[in-house]
Design an enzyme around this catalytic site. Structure first.
Site, PDB file in Angstrom:
ATOM      1  CG  ASP A 214      38.338  39.168  45.993  1.00 18.58           C
ATOM      2  OD1 ASP A 214      39.176  39.551  45.498  1.00 18.58           O
ATOM      3  OD2 ASP A 214      37.697  39.852  47.209  1.00 18.58           O
ATOM      4  CG  HIS A 237      37.395  41.165  42.173  1.00 17.37           C
ATOM      5  ND1 HIS A 237      37.378  41.756  43.370  1.00 17.37           N
ATOM      6  CD2 HIS A 237      36.077  41.258  41.697  1.00 17.37           C
ATOM      7  CE1 HIS A 237      36.020  41.918  43.579  1.00 17.37           C
ATOM      8  NE2 HIS A 237      35.252  41.331  42.771  1.00 17.37           N
TER       9      HIS A 237
END
Ligand SMILES: *[C@@H]1O[C@H](CO)[C@@H](O)[C@H](O)[C@H]1NC(C)=O
Length: 393
Positions: A214, A237
């Site tokens: 993430d 991310h």
């Protein structure tokens, strides 16, 4: 023999007192043994160390099992948590009893976390059961290391690995420095954000190496005066402000400076994201400079329609105001054609956005890299590849 020993101990204490050395609290003296559970031993060692000014808790080399621990202050003075070994969390989430953290440092002034050791969250089972992509009211999972109300402190030379949820979370911290922190989890591990900063100020993160499933580093509501310097991210991310606007009365995000980052194979590069149909809020004074992108999907992105997995029913525009944002000296390769995407809110357009010295290449089919601007008119300077706002929506 006993008498000699006690004389030696008294002499040692005198020497320690005269040099003001840290008093060492080795968990071994509290019953810790390699490959066994040291929850009790660590809790006792911490309590004893915390009651003394200038102390050091030591966990020497070796692998240890550890349940939930709340390393609570305030302590009598400065305290060091020196982890040389590897701590392993329980595999089973249930044994952490619905706690929102595994190792929680709370209410401490003058903490040093050091030692080169590893916090291994053993997240493999928890990731399989994580339903947070489908249900935003999903059960809380424990964050590997929480810092709650920690001030004037340093965290250096430690590794966080395979957390069940976020790796490191800051809440109500001031003057906290991170140096040489390593964070690793597989690309497909859900919600394993590297470092999340919320409601905290005067935070610096230097020389971190973060690869997760993430966000690499994310800044939530109330993150103010944060400096990130020389950080490598990937997979994951990317570096993200937000998501903002999901809750009522969120504190603004302001004063974020990211310089000298390298992102490789991430889904985003540098990003600001806010929910549509949101509560009002603000994100201002946010600057990204000297960032290298290697095969990054959305190198530069403001997304005020952030709504993963269609969790928003009402698609009215975001009410979070974004202003004074700069993207300077950002170069490298984009893995998608849309290298620059500035999608601002119709109700509160972005203001004072700067694009300067951007050089992003795209080598796929369909032509060279493009940029899109919606509800924003950035000020531009230097070389701009792609040209700013080539697609106007
Ligand atoms: C914009 O950001 C710069 C750089 O941090 C800061 O010096 C300036 O005060 C900010 N301007 C406004 C209007 O907030």
């Amino acid at each position: 023999m006993g008498k000699n020993l006690s004389i030696a101990t008294i002499l040692l204490l005198l020497v320690l007192a005269s040099t003001k050395a840290q008093q060492v609290f080795d968990v071994k003296s509290y019953g810790a043994q390699p490959n066994a559970d040291i929850t009790q031993a660590l809790t006792k060692a911490w309590k004893a160390a915390c009651a003394v000014a200038g102390s050091k808790v030591v966990i020497s080399a070796g692998v240890y099992k550890l349940g939930f621990v709340n390393l609570l202050g305030p302590c009598k003075g400065a305290i060091e948590f020196n982890l040389q070994g590897t701590l392993q969390a329980p595999l089973d989430v249930a044994s952490l009893n619905g706690k929102d953290g595994w190792v929680v440092f709370e209410h401490i002034d003058g903490l040093t976390v050091s030692g080169g050791g590893v916090f291994d969250g053993k997240g493999q089972q928890a990731w399989q059961k994580n339903k947070c992509d489908k249900d935003k009211n999903c059960n809380v999972l424990p964050i590997n290391i929480r810092f709650d109300k920690v001030t004037n402190s340093i965290v250096q030379d430690i590794t966080s690995k395979d957390s069940k949820y976020f790796h490191i979370n800051l809440l109500q911290c001031t003057k906290l420095q991170f140096q040489h922190v390593t964070i690793t989890a597989p690309a497909n591990s859900p919600n394993t954000d590297g470092i999340h900063v919320g409601h905290s100020s005067q935070i610096t993160i230097t020389n971190a190496n973060i690869g997760t499933g993430d966000d690499c580093i994310s800044f939530g509501a109330g993150a103010q005066d944060i400096t990130v310097n020389q950080v490598t991210c990937g997979p994951g991310h990317g570096i993200s402000v937000g998501s903002l606007g999901k809750y009522q009365n969120e504190e603004p995000v302001s004063g974020i400076r990211v310089t000298g980052a390298t992102l490789s194979n991430t889904d985003n590069g540098v990003r600001i994201k806010t929910w549509p149909a949101s509560s009002s809020g603000a994100a201002t004074d946010i600057h990204f400079e000297d960032v290298v992108m290697n095969n990054v999907a959305n190198p530069i992105i403001i997304d005020q329609n952030y709504c993963p997995n269609s969790q928003c029913s009402n698609q009215s525009p975001s009410k979070v105001k974004i202003s004074n944002v700069s993207f300077k000296k950002i170069s490298g390769s984009s893995s998608t054609q849309e290298a620059v995407n500035l999608i601002c809110s119709k109700s509160v357009p972005c203001q004072q956005v700067v694009l300067s010295d951007i050089d992003l290449t795209y080598k796929g089919s369909g032509g060279s890299a493009t940029s899109t601007c919606t509800n924003v008119q950035p000020a531009v300077s230097g070389k701009l590849n792609p040209p700013a706002c080539a697609n106007k929506n």
